[in-house]
Design a protein around this motif. Structure first.
Motif, mmCIF file in Angstrom:
data_model
loop_
_atom_site.group_PDB
_atom_site.id
_atom_site.type_symbol
_atom_site.label_atom_id
_atom_site.label_comp_id
_atom_site.label_asym_id
_atom_site.label_seq_id
_atom_site.Cartn_x
_atom_site.Cartn_y
_atom_site.Cartn_z
ATOM 1 N N PRO A 39 1.039 5.803 -13.907
ATOM 2 C CA PRO A 39 -0.406 5.545 -13.955
ATOM 3 C C PRO A 39 -0.821 4.547 -12.880
ATOM 4 C CG PRO A 39 0.578 5.428 -16.146
ATOM 5 C CD PRO A 39 1.713 5.521 -15.184
ATOM 6 N N GLY A 40 -2.060 4.672 -12.400
ATOM 7 C CA GLY A 40 -2.546 3.841 -11.299
ATOM 8 C C GLY A 40 -2.351 2.347 -11.488
ATOM 9 N N PRO A 41 -2.814 1.747 -12.591
ATOM 10 C CA PRO A 41 -2.654 0.293 -12.768
ATOM 11 C C PRO A 41 -1.191 -0.151 -12.759
ATOM 12 C CG PRO A 41 -4.273 1.156 -14.314
ATOM 13 C CD PRO A 41 -3.640 2.338 -13.668
ATOM 14 N N LEU A 42 -0.315 0.650 -13.386
ATOM 15 C CA LEU A 42 1.101 0.292 -13.401
ATOM 16 C C LEU A 42 1.700 0.407 -12.001
ATOM 17 C CD1 LEU A 42 3.580 -0.528 -15.006
ATOM 18 C CD2 LEU A 42 3.986 1.898 -15.525
ATOM 19 N N ALA A 43 1.293 1.439 -11.263
ATOM 20 C CA ALA A 43 1.774 1.589 -9.884
ATOM 21 C C ALA A 43 1.327 0.413 -9.026
ATOM 22 C CB ALA A 43 1.269 2.907 -9.303
ATOM 23 N N ASP A 44 0.062 -0.010 -9.199
ATOM 24 C CA ASP A 44 -0.448 -1.163 -8.442
ATOM 25 C C ASP A 44 0.364 -2.416 -8.749
ATOM 26 O OD1 ASP A 44 -2.370 0.363 -7.259
ATOM 27 O OD2 ASP A 44 -3.979 -0.236 -8.633
ATOM 28 N N ALA A 45 0.545 -2.700 -10.040
ATOM 29 C CA ALA A 45 1.243 -3.929 -10.430
ATOM 30 C C ALA A 45 2.689 -3.920 -9.944
ATOM 31 C CB ALA A 45 1.197 -4.093 -11.950
ATOM 32 N N LEU A 46 3.373 -2.785 -10.084
ATOM 33 C CA LEU A 46 4.771 -2.716 -9.673
ATOM 34 C C LEU A 46 4.901 -2.833 -8.160
ATOM 35 C CD1 LEU A 46 7.674 -2.379 -10.555
ATOM 36 C CD2 LEU A 46 7.376 0.102 -10.456
ATOM 37 N N ALA A 47 3.994 -2.178 -7.425
ATOM 38 C CA ALA A 47 4.053 -2.240 -5.959
ATOM 39 C C ALA A 47 3.809 -3.654 -5.461
ATOM 40 C CB ALA A 47 3.025 -1.278 -5.362
ATOM 41 N N VAL A 48 2.830 -4.347 -6.040
ATOM 42 C CA VAL A 48 2.519 -5.714 -5.613
ATOM 43 C C VAL A 48 3.689 -6.644 -5.899
ATOM 44 C CG1 VAL A 48 1.077 -7.713 -6.139
ATOM 45 C CG2 VAL A 48 0.019 -5.492 -5.748
ATOM 46 N N ALA A 49 4.250 -6.565 -7.114
ATOM 47 C CA ALA A 49 5.371 -7.444 -7.469
ATOM 48 C C ALA A 49 6.586 -7.162 -6.595
ATOM 49 C CB ALA A 49 5.723 -7.262 -8.947
ATOM 50 N N ALA A 50 6.907 -5.880 -6.399
ATOM 51 C CA ALA A 50 8.083 -5.527 -5.604
ATOM 52 C C ALA A 50 7.900 -5.901 -4.140
ATOM 53 C CB ALA A 50 8.365 -4.028 -5.738
ATOM 54 N N PRO A 81 0.804 -1.243 0.000
ATOM 55 C CA PRO A 81 0.000 0.000 0.000
ATOM 56 C C PRO A 81 0.831 1.284 0.000
ATOM 57 C CG PRO A 81 -0.969 -1.610 1.474
ATOM 58 C CD PRO A 81 0.356 -2.164 1.062
ATOM 59 N N PRO A 82 1.817 1.457 0.907
ATOM 60 C CA PRO A 82 2.584 2.721 0.839
ATOM 61 C C PRO A 82 3.420 2.833 -0.425
ATOM 62 C CG PRO A 82 3.524 1.230 2.493
ATOM 63 C CD PRO A 82 2.223 0.650 2.083
ATOM 64 N N TRP A 83 3.962 1.729 -0.908
ATOM 65 C CA TRP A 83 4.737 1.796 -2.141
ATOM 66 C C TRP A 83 3.843 2.176 -3.316
ATOM 67 C CZ3 TRP A 83 8.543 -2.995 -1.965
ATOM 68 C CH2 TRP A 83 9.397 -2.827 -0.873
ATOM 69 N N ARG A 84 2.636 1.638 -3.334
ATOM 70 C CA ARG A 84 1.696 1.987 -4.414
ATOM 71 C C ARG A 84 1.379 3.477 -4.376
ATOM 72 N NH1 ARG A 84 -3.064 -1.081 -3.103
ATOM 73 N NH2 ARG A 84 -3.307 0.576 -1.559
ATOM 74 N N ASP A 85 1.177 4.030 -3.160
ATOM 75 C CA ASP A 85 0.844 5.453 -3.050
ATOM 76 C C ASP A 85 1.989 6.322 -3.560
ATOM 77 O OD1 ASP A 85 -1.547 4.702 -1.959
ATOM 78 O OD2 ASP A 85 -0.929 5.008 0.127
ATOM 79 N N ARG A 86 3.228 5.919 -3.244
ATOM 80 C CA ARG A 86 4.360 6.715 -3.712
ATOM 81 C C ARG A 86 4.541 6.607 -5.221
ATOM 82 N NH1 ARG A 86 9.349 6.972 0.561
ATOM 83 N NH2 ARG A 86 8.114 7.506 2.412
ATOM 84 N N LEU A 87 4.402 5.403 -5.738
ATOM 85 C CA LEU A 87 4.574 5.214 -7.179
ATOM 86 C C LEU A 87 3.477 5.905 -7.970
ATOM 87 C CD1 LEU A 87 5.618 1.445 -7.229
ATOM 88 C CD2 LEU A 87 7.068 3.388 -7.833
ATOM 89 N N ALA A 88 2.281 6.006 -7.368
ATOM 90 C CA ALA A 88 1.153 6.634 -8.068
ATOM 91 C C ALA A 88 1.399 8.112 -8.343
ATOM 92 C CB ALA A 88 -0.125 6.459 -7.251
ATOM 93 N N ARG A 89 2.365 8.716 -7.646
ATOM 94 C CA ARG A 89 2.691 10.115 -7.918
ATOM 95 C C ARG A 89 3.376 10.279 -9.271
ATOM 96 N NH1 ARG A 89 5.747 11.284 -2.154
ATOM 97 N NH2 ARG A 89 4.020 10.663 -0.763
#
Length: 758
Positions: A362-373, A351-359
């Motif tokens: 794009p949202g879907p890419l941030a979600d996928a990258l955060a989950v994998a990482a 969740p926090p990584w997704r929020d930072r990447l979303a800055r």
């Protein structure tokens, strides 16, 4: 108690139970009873009412101690029950007996035409005595692969003590085929029907896809090629080949979505989802990751439909606590640990990584990258403990594979539901599912072949600790902008140097190689250079694909001589792989051959190796020093030691190089042969480094390099710690295929050295 925004009240008791069970499994029951008593007394002292009514009671500390006591007493009771009776007595004496048992797990096979098969069972009768203890069976007859959990069988085998597992009564080396006494239960018959029909439906797919799709859907890994499994491991995608929380989440999400589309309402969806989960578990088998995923799924469903959606970490704690108390053996299961760690990473880090990447993304890419990482970061310390490697491309591979996982799982699950009733529509469904699986396979193969897809690291607990320290240092660096610039510059320089080295490096095989121990899993395959494109091959390993790939990497097209030291599956079953695309001119076997090598290489002249004879091929000389005598042909029913001691033993010599190749010779035959062993530079350690070694035999070789060919996490415990200690006392440099992959011996002006290819 909160850790940031996370409720840790159930996490700490679960961790205490897990750690206590893991420790208690490795100690005597008396120690576990003592540990349980101490923890229980401390819990009572902590939770007892205070004299002052206002004095607070540390409930979390009390819960931690109580759960530790429960885990310790659970392990102690099981270890006491398992460690007494006729089965442990047989194991301690190393005797052979006939027993009746109920199969409790799916057979797992490694190897080729005559594989090594392991399966879990519960012995219920031995020597006319009723018992109820778990054992591990190791067999070679393919008819064991047809067994299904819940079937009762009779077998004869040699009982041996397990290594470091007090919850297992014995390891049994079984002879011959099973005598089936009863069919599987109705539930297991239905489950096996689903699995078998899904396999039949996937027969229309290419080999890789037909192996991976059942693994992703129901955890059936029986048809995955070994080289593909290695690529998935290197790419960090192994979690896709086992049933995990991700599979269950997809199934639950699909069921809930269908319920909503059908207008069944909020109250009717959970029971149907729970029913789907139960059916899924039965078909997938109650393995550690499946059990964890099931409990997590049910707890998650309760949280979802009671409005407590942010209680994921307590749900994970409850799942871990419940499962460890029910089955303490999970405390030492790497699969269970990986599953729990990945889920924790998704709950805490994503969740926090997704929020930072979303800055920035794009949202879907941030979600996928955060989950994998997040998932990969959480499991990396455990993977380092297991393999001694750090995956470099795993996050990238998971990110690319993620879009194909849900379509493959959903279409495959739907095909599994339809296949028992009709194969044609199921085959229509598996074709698009196969396309999704094909994408995942392509990602695994491409990323596994990238330079430095994995980098070596310390193995074991020390490796995990140093990795965590390194990660902490990285976090500190990232907090300082100036330090970040310095580190970025240093890393850029290192990257340029690595690329330059990669471009100028000679690659594989290294120049001047004289001998290569191929990584063929739990088996032997040694290649001796006899000139450009030519090599003598000694043993072929258990799997044709692995030895074929090793010879391809060495660019061997001509095999003047193939030596099969003895007719065990882990030395002979890979023979077709040696022949694949190559010319094999002659086969040399033990004089007591069973004829199996000749049958696997029809049309190639075969003859027995005779003590004292020599072969010269190019600049390579081979001298046969064993077996000492001939005898009747070997049969499957012969004792394993009898077959091992019939091994062909060779001394290989070439310019600036000498090696002793020992097959699977055991201690009694080694003692007889010790006086005939000449000094050499390289010793191929007998029998994969097993405990059955004679010190005089090994020391007579005076070898400075000792090569051990063994499979990762093999059930035999090879190589033995006693053998490793003996080799170190000899001052030999020990190299192992289970840790280093293919190992080359290189002739230099100052002697011999080694290089490995992971």
């Amino acid at each position: 108690m909160n850790g940031g925004n996370h409720d840790l009240r159930l996490v700490l008791p679960a961790a205490a139970a897990w750690l206590t069970a893991a420790v208690a499994i490795g100690v005597a029951p008396a120690v576990s009873y003592t540990l349980a008593a101490v923890a229980a007394a401390a819990a009572i002292g902590v939770l007892a009412p205070r004299r002052a009514a206002t004095a607070p009671r540390p409930l979390i500390a009390g819960a931690v101690l109580a759960c530790a006591a429960a885990a310790a007493i659970g392990v102690a009771l099981r270890a006491t029950a398992v460690g007494t009776g006729p089965v442990p007595d047989l194991a301690h004496a190393g005797r052979t007996a006939t027993a009746e048992a109920v199969v409790t797990g799916d057979p797992q096979a490694t190897g080729g035409a005559r594989p090594t098969i392991t399966l879990r069972a519960r012995v219920e009768t031995v020597r006319r005595t009723d018992v109820r203890v778990p054992v591990l069976l190791i067999v070679h007859d393919r008819r064991w692969l047809d067994l299904v959990p819940s079937q009762r069988v009779r077998f004869t085998g040699r009982f041996r003590e397990p290594r470091g597992d007090r919850l297992l009564a014995a390891v049994v080396l079984v002879r011959g085929s099973p005598s089936v006494l009863s069919p599987p239960s109705g539930v297991q018959r239905a489950a096996e029907t689903v699995r078998a029909r899904l396999r039949a439906a996937t027969d229309v797919l290419p080999p890789g896809q037909r192996g991976v799709l059942p693994a992703m859907v129901v955890g059936d890994t029986s048809r995955i090629p070994p080289d593909l499994a290695d690529d998935f491991r290197t790419a960090g995608l192994t979690h896709l080949l086992v049933v995990s929380g991700a599979n269950l989440a997809i199934v639950i999400g699909a069921v809930v979505g269908l319920c909503r589309l059908a207008g069944l309402g909020r109250r009717r969806a959970p029971p149907l989802a729970v029913l789907a989960v139960c059916a899924f578990v039965v078909v997938a088998r109650p393995e550690p990751s499946v059990l964890r995923a099931t409990v997590m799924g049910v707890v998650g469903l309760l949280a979802l439909f009671t409005g407590r959606r942010r209680q994921g970490l307590p749900a994970l704690g409850a799942a871990v606590l419940l499962l460890v108390l029910i089955d303490p053996a999970l405390a030492r299961s790497y699969g269970f640990a990986l599953s729990v760690a990945a889920t924790a990473g998704l709950l805490v880090l994503a969740p926090p990584w997704r929020d930072r990447l979303a800055r920035y993304l794009p949202g879907p890419l941030a979600d996928a990258l955060a989950v994998a990482a997040a998932a990969q970061t959480a499991v990396t310390p455990i993977l380092v403990m297991l393999s001694g490697e750090v995956g470099v491309v795993s996050v990238f591979a998971n990110l690319l594979a993620a879009p194909a996982v849900a379509p493959a799982t959903l279409l495959g699950a739907l095909a599994a539901v339809i296949a028992p009733f009709s194969l044609p529509p199921a085959r229509l469904l598996v074709r698009p599912a196969g396309l999704a699986v094909g994408w995942i396979i392509a990602i695994a193969r491409i990323t596994a072949d990238l330079p430095y897809a994995t980098v070596p690291w310390l193995a074991g607990g020390l490796g995990a600790l140093t990795l965590l320290v390194a990660a902490g240092a990285v976090l500190l660096v990232l907090r300082s902008p100036r330090v970040r610039l310095v580190v970025a510059a240093v890393l850029a320089g290192v990257l340029i140097a690595v690329v330059a080295l990669r471009v100028t490096a000679p690659g594989w095989p290294p120049p001047g190689w004289r001998m290569v121990a191929c990584d063929v899993g739990q088996g032997d395959a040694v290649v001796l250079s006899a000139g450009p494109g030519r090599a003598v091959v000694v043993d072929a390993g258990p799997d044709p694909g692995r030895v074929d790939a090793c010879l391809d990497r060495l660019r061997v097209s001509d095999v003047p001589l193939l030596v099969i030291t003895h007719p065990h599956a882990d030395h002979v079953d890979g023979t077709p792989g040696v022949r694949d695309g190559r010319t094999v001119r002659r086969i040399l076997t033990t004089p007591r051959t069973s004829g199996r090598a000749a049958r696997l290489a029809r049309g190639v002249p075969a003859r027995p190796a005779l003590r004292g004879e020599q072969w010269r091929i190019g600049d390579l000389t081979l001298a046969v020093i064993a077996p000492l005598a001939t005898g009747p042909p070997l049969a499957r029913g012969d004792d394993g030691s009898t077959i091992n001691n019939a091994s062909v033993v060779l001394v290989a010599r070439g310019p600036g190089f000498s090696a002793l190749l020992t097959g699977d010779l055991e201690a009694d035959a080694q003692r007889v042969l010790a006086g005939s062993v000449p000094p050499v530079q390289v010793l191929k350690v007998p029998h994969h480094g097993s405990r059955s070694q004679d010190a005089r035999f090994l020391e007579a070789s005076r070898a400075s390099i000792a090569l051990i060919s063994a499979g990762r996490e093999n059930e035999y415990g090879h190589p033995s710690s006693a053998t490793l200690d003996l080799l170190r006392r000899m001052h030999a440099r020990v190299h192992r295929t289970d840790r280093e992959g293919d190992i080359a011996v290189i002739s230099t002006t100052t002697g011999v050295t080694t290089a490995s290819r992971r």
